[in-house]
Write a protein that holds these residues in place. Structure first.
Motif, PDB file in Angstrom:
ATOM      1  N   PHE A   1       0.803  -1.223   0.000  1.00  0.00           N
ATOM      2  CA  PHE A   1       0.000   0.000   0.000  1.00  0.00           C
ATOM      3  C   PHE A   1       0.838   1.277   0.000  1.00  0.00           C
ATOM      4  CE2 PHE A   1      -2.621  -3.313   2.001  1.00  0.00           C
ATOM      5  CZ  PHE A   1      -3.692  -3.308   1.113  1.00  0.00           C
ATOM      6  N   GLY A   2       2.127   1.153   0.222  1.00  0.00           N
ATOM      7  CA  GLY A   2       2.972   2.338   0.226  1.00  0.00           C
ATOM      8  C   GLY A   2       2.742   3.236   1.419  1.00  0.00           C
ATOM      9  N   GLY A   3       2.079   2.706   2.441  1.00  0.00           N
ATOM     10  CA  GLY A   3       1.782   3.510   3.614  1.00  0.00           C
ATOM     11  C   GLY A   3       2.880   3.411   4.655  1.00  0.00           C
ATOM     12  N   ARG A   4       2.550   3.856   5.846  1.00  0.00           N
ATOM     13  CA  ARG A   4       3.519   3.865   6.943  1.00  0.00           C
ATOM     14  C   ARG A   4       3.157   2.779   7.952  1.00  0.00           C
ATOM     15  NH1 ARG A   4       2.337   8.730   5.277  1.00  0.00           N
ATOM     16  NH2 ARG A   4       0.569   9.028   6.704  1.00  0.00           N
ATOM     17  N   GLY A   5       4.167   2.069   8.413  1.00  0.00           N
ATOM     18  CA  GLY A   5       3.969   1.054   9.443  1.00  0.00           C
ATOM     19  C   GLY A   5       4.409   1.574  10.793  1.00  0.00           C
ATOM     20  N   TYR A   6       3.602   1.303  11.810  1.00  0.00           N
ATOM     21  CA  TYR A   6       3.910   1.750  13.169  1.00  0.00           C
ATOM     22  C   TYR A   6       3.922   0.545  14.104  1.00  0.00           C
ATOM     23  CZ  TYR A   6       2.836   6.511  11.586  1.00  0.00           C
ATOM     24  OH  TYR A   6       2.818   7.719  10.928  1.00  0.00           O
ATOM     25  N   ALA A   7       4.778   0.616  15.122  1.00  0.00           N
ATOM     26  CA  ALA A   7       4.840  -0.461  16.111  1.00  0.00           C
ATOM     27  C   ALA A   7       3.832  -0.258  17.228  1.00  0.00           C
ATOM     28  CB  ALA A   7       6.248  -0.545  16.697  1.00  0.00           C
ATOM     29  N   SER A   8       3.250   0.942  17.354  1.00  0.00           N
ATOM     30  CA  SER A   8       2.296   1.199  18.429  1.00  0.00           C
ATOM     31  C   SER A   8       1.023   1.831  17.877  1.00  0.00           C
ATOM     32  CB  SER A   8       2.897   2.121  19.495  1.00  0.00           C
ATOM     33  OG  SER A   8       2.942   3.453  19.043  1.00  0.00           O
ATOM     34  N   VAL A   9      -0.076   1.591  18.584  1.00  0.00           N
ATOM     35  CA  VAL A   9      -1.365   2.173  18.207  1.00  0.00           C
ATOM     36  C   VAL A   9      -1.320   3.685  18.366  1.00  0.00           C
ATOM     37  CG1 VAL A   9      -3.832   2.213  18.744  1.00  0.00           C
ATOM     38  CG2 VAL A   9      -2.546   0.067  18.899  1.00  0.00           C
ATOM     39  N   GLU A  10      -0.701   4.139  19.436  1.00  0.00           N
ATOM     40  CA  GLU A  10      -0.659   5.581  19.700  1.00  0.00           C
ATOM     41  C   GLU A  10       0.046   6.336  18.582  1.00  0.00           C
ATOM     42  OE1 GLU A  10      -1.448   3.370  23.321  1.00  0.00           O
ATOM     43  OE2 GLU A  10       0.139   3.188  21.809  1.00  0.00           O
ATOM     44  N   ALA A  11       1.135   5.769  18.063  1.00  0.00           N
ATOM     45  CA  ALA A  11       1.855   6.441  16.979  1.00  0.00           C
ATOM     46  C   ALA A  11       0.983   6.544  15.736  1.00  0.00           C
ATOM     47  CB  ALA A  11       3.142   5.677  16.666  1.00  0.00           C
ATOM     48  N   LEU A  12       0.257   5.486  15.411  1.00  0.00           N
ATOM     49  CA  LEU A  12      -0.639   5.558  14.255  1.00  0.00           C
ATOM     50  C   LEU A  12      -1.755   6.570  14.493  1.00  0.00           C
ATOM     51  CD1 LEU A  12      -2.070   2.836  12.005  1.00  0.00           C
ATOM     52  CD2 LEU A  12      -3.673   4.296  13.222  1.00  0.00           C
ATOM     53  N   ALA A  13      -2.342   6.538  15.693  1.00  0.00           N
ATOM     54  CA  ALA A  13      -3.459   7.435  15.984  1.00  0.00           C
ATOM     55  C   ALA A  13      -3.055   8.898  15.859  1.00  0.00           C
ATOM     56  CB  ALA A  13      -3.998   7.157  17.384  1.00  0.00           C
ATOM     57  N   ASN A  14      -1.805   9.199  16.143  1.00  0.00           N
ATOM     58  CA  ASN A  14      -1.337  10.584  16.083  1.00  0.00           C
ATOM     59  C   ASN A  14      -0.789  10.978  14.720  1.00  0.00           C
ATOM     60  OD1 ASN A  14      -1.885  11.537  18.791  1.00  0.00           O
ATOM     61  ND2 ASN A  14      -0.366  10.053  19.473  1.00  0.00           N
ATOM     62  N   ASP A  15      -0.871  10.097  13.738  1.00  0.00           N
ATOM     63  CA  ASP A  15      -0.490  10.440  12.372  1.00  0.00           C
ATOM     64  C   ASP A  15      -1.503  11.456  11.847  1.00  0.00           C
ATOM     65  OD1 ASP A  15      -0.253  10.534   9.539  1.00  0.00           O
ATOM     66  OD2 ASP A  15       0.614   8.514   9.508  1.00  0.00           O
ATOM     67  N   PRO A  16      -1.082  12.668  11.517  1.00  0.00           N
ATOM     68  CA  PRO A  16      -2.040  13.718  11.138  1.00  0.00           C
ATOM     69  C   PRO A  16      -2.779  13.435   9.835  1.00  0.00           C
ATOM     70  CG  PRO A  16       0.217  14.449  10.766  1.00  0.00           C
ATOM     71  CD  PRO A  16       0.306  13.162  11.516  1.00  0.00           C
ATOM     72  N   GLU A  17      -2.263  12.533   9.005  1.00  0.00           N
ATOM     73  CA  GLU A  17      -2.939  12.250   7.743  1.00  0.00           C
ATOM     74  C   GLU A  17      -4.054  11.226   7.882  1.00  0.00           C
ATOM     75  OE1 GLU A  17      -0.570  11.601   4.292  1.00  0.00           O
ATOM     76  OE2 GLU A  17       1.095  12.818   5.031  1.00  0.00           O
ATOM     77  N   VAL A  18      -4.078  10.485   8.973  1.00  0.00           N
ATOM     78  CA  VAL A  18      -5.096   9.451   9.177  1.00  0.00           C
ATOM     79  C   VAL A  18      -6.402  10.105   9.625  1.00  0.00           C
ATOM     80  CG1 VAL A  18      -5.761   7.469  10.589  1.00  0.00           C
ATOM     81  CG2 VAL A  18      -3.423   7.646   9.692  1.00  0.00           C
ATOM     82  N   GLU A  19      -7.495   9.808   8.898  1.00  0.00           N
ATOM     83  CA  GLU A  19      -8.813  10.341   9.255  1.00  0.00           C
ATOM     84  C   GLU A  19      -9.620   9.376  10.117  1.00  0.00           C
ATOM     85  OE1 GLU A  19     -11.135  12.655   6.114  1.00  0.00           O
ATOM     86  OE2 GLU A  19      -9.963  11.224   4.929  1.00  0.00           O
TER      87      GLU A  19
END
Length: 396
Positions: free
Chosen positions: A50-68
């Motif tokens: 998908f060419g996206g970003r992988g995170y090891a934690s839920v919090e890091a993904l949740a704070n990604d400003p591009e994620v709606e």
């Protein structure tokens, strides 16, 4: 009306995510841009596809400003913490069924979503299956009068498919009720208007080597006078897909060669080897579900109304009227779970919540616990957290 694709993150790249992939790959209204998972191999596979970003934690993904919005596809017992983290970041949520394992967690999840002002949708569950939604539409039209009775049956080998140890412990969300019964409960509640009043039930826990509930039968009654019987066995040798046009639960063809495959695969496996076998069904491990040829289903369902009976099938609905019968076809979409994305888009882009809100998920979970309580006590359990079918538009 057109919208930019919803920029979606996903938490958990296990079996639930794998089963959503045909829809996520084929519905242009969502775009996967981030994933959180503990296994580096899964994250790398996600990034490669998908060419996206992988995170090891839920919090890091949740704070990604591009994620709606975030699809939470982790094990049941993790849902409450993950919903809290995503809601705190102000992101809309699609959380896999069941909402949670405990009612206390369910109450908290309802509260945190409300406090954050985000939509929380519980799904996918089979209440989103197109034939179920079509049946609900027919019921709401009033064409055949009121629903009087619903019968829902399903016989599978669920308990003999590869399981992690916690999937065989009821207190951690194991057994058939939290993973399978929740589907049947969701469907029946949707068809009967949502507000169940009481539950009387019995359960079966018949295999000491898999010490959790593998079967149940329940009787539910509803506001308005309808009642429903629900039966499920995950110990079954008979396969109720035989009654569903030989279509498997996920919409694929069900041939005779599949008979007994689950039990054969478990022969001579210890719990560690079984957990490893379960891991082969996760994203990036190479196992791909068979292609769907029809809509998904959850076993035979008959809805008895005043002037007709409705039989739900993978391909549509058979309507048995007073003097004639006919069939309403419901074709398969290229995105098999399109109705789940319909609900997500309506919530995120139009501020309209589907019936399957956090409150709805809590109400269905209450029925799961009522079945367990009734089976233990022999008593009818009164329900107190039920909600009806509402399509709610937010004003904030």
């Amino acid at each position: 009306m057109t919208f930019d694709p919803i920029r979606l993150g996903v938490v958990g790249l296990g079996r639930a995510f794998v089963l959503m992939l045909p829809t996520l790959r084929n519905d242009a209204r969502v775009k996967l841009i981030a994933a959180a998972a503990p296994r580096a191999e899964s994250r790398e596979a996600f990034e490669a596809e998908f060419g996206g970003r992988g995170y090891a934690s839920v919090e890091a993904l949740a704070n990604d400003p591009e994620v709606e919005a975030v699809y939470i596809a982790t094990p049941h017992q993790m849902h409450a913490d993950h919903v809290a983290a995503v809601a705190a970041a102000g992101k809309h949520i699609l959380v896999d069924k069941p909402l949670s394992v405990t009612m206390a967690d369910a109450d908290n999840m309802v509260d945190v979503a409300r406090a954050a002002g985000v939509h929380l949708i519980v799904g996918p569950s089979h209440s989103f299956d197109p034939p179920v939604l079509k049946a609900r539409q027919i019921i709401e039209s009033g064409q055949f009068g009121a629903v009087r009775m619903v019968q829902a049956l399903n016989y599978t080998d669920f308990l003999y498919r590869p399981r992690r140890p916690e999937e065989l412990r009821t207190e951690e969300g194991g057994g058939v009720l939290f993973s399978q019964g929740i589907h049947q409960i969701d469907i029946v509640r949707l068809l009967c208007g949502g507000r169940a009043k009481s539950v009387t039930a019995m359960t079966g826990a018949w295999d000491p080597e898999r010490p959790t509930e593998g079967a149940y039968s329940a009787l539910m009654d509803f506001d308005g006078g309808a009642f429903a019987t629900l039966t499920y066995s995950g110990y079954a040798h008979f396969d109720s897909d035989d009654w569903m046009d030989n279509v498997a639960e996920l919409g694929g063809a069900k041939g005779p060669e599949s008979y007994g495959a689950a039990r054969r695969a478990l022969q001579n496996l210890d719990p560690v080897a079984e957990a490893k076998l379960k891991a082969t069904r996760t994203y990036g491990a190479g196992t791909v579900p068979p292609s769907a040829l029809s809509n998904e289903h959850f076993g035979p369902i008959i809805v008895l109304c005043d002037r007709a009976d409705l039989r739900l099938r993978p391909g549509g609905i058979d309507i048995f009227g007073d003097t004639e019968r006919h069939r309403v076809e419901v074709p398969l979409n290229a995105a098999p779970r399109k109705s789940v994305i319909d609900a997500l888009v309506a919530a995120v882009r139009q501020k309209i919540a589907p019936p399957q809100t956090a409150e709805w998920g809590r109400a269905s979970l209450e029925v799961c616990h009522a079945i367990l309580d009734s089976a233990q006590t022999g008593e009818t359990i009164k329900l107190t957290r039920q909600c009806g079918i509402e399509y709610r538009e937010e004003t904030q």
